[in-house]
Design a protein around this motif. Structure first.
Motif: not given
Ligand SMILES: [Zn+2]
Length: 177
Positions: A118, A120, A122, A137, A139-140
């Protein structure tokens, strides 16, 4: 294996944290040291000192006997460092780490250039999982980018080598054979 102080304190730090190091430093070359004296010498309160000592005992790197104090009527524990156990435990942990890293290395090599990360940072997924999440992702929701894991592979290889050469005495013996 030559058990240097560096190796001893490294292991103690790993299993019981940095605060356990001065305790071992103090009892290392002594025998049956009262828990009260230890607490006093390392300048820690009784409860903390005891907690650390019992953690060390759970790994058997410090052993104790209990004796009743005749004057006060309560029991006091007297501690001794178990050098032999440090050797065994160091070897055991080292082998476990090598096994774990070797497994990781296999996984990284099997998925060379096929990891997705990702933007970011994460999440990091292999191809199979990345498809499962449609390259987003989990997560995000950002798009996942393909990641070159050559560096990761080199990194793991380096760590394994370091662990294998940890015992330099043994390593030089091997070379001679
Ligand atoms: Zn992410």
């Amino acid at each position: 294996m030559v058990l240097t102080n560096k190796k001893i304190y490294g292991l103690i730090n790993e299993i019981a944290g940095g605060r356990a190091v001065p305790i071992i430093e103090y009892i290392k070359n002594r025998k049956n040291v009262s828990e009260f004296i230890i607490a006093d010498k390392v300048k820690m309160d009784m409860q903390t000192t005891r907690n650390i000592l019992y953690t060390l005992n759970s790994y058997n790197v410090a052993t104790y006997i209990r004796r009743k104090d005749r004057k006060k009527g309560w029991y006091i524990s007297y501690w001794t460092f178990n050098r032999k156990r440090v050797k065994e435990l160091t070897e055991k942990l080292r082998k476990e780490k090598i096994t774990r890293l070797t497994e990781r290395l296999k996984k990284e090599e099997a998925n060379k250039g096929n990891f997705f990360i990702c933007s970011q940072a994460c999440a990091r997924l292999d191809f199979e999982h990345a498809t499962e999440f449609e390259f987003k992702c989990p997560e995000c929701g950002n798009l996942l980018n393909q990641q070159d894991n050559t560096k990761t592979i080199d990194n793991i290889r380096g760590k394994i080598k370091e662990l294998e050469n940890f015992d330099s005495e043994k390593a030089s013996k091997k070379k001679k054979q």
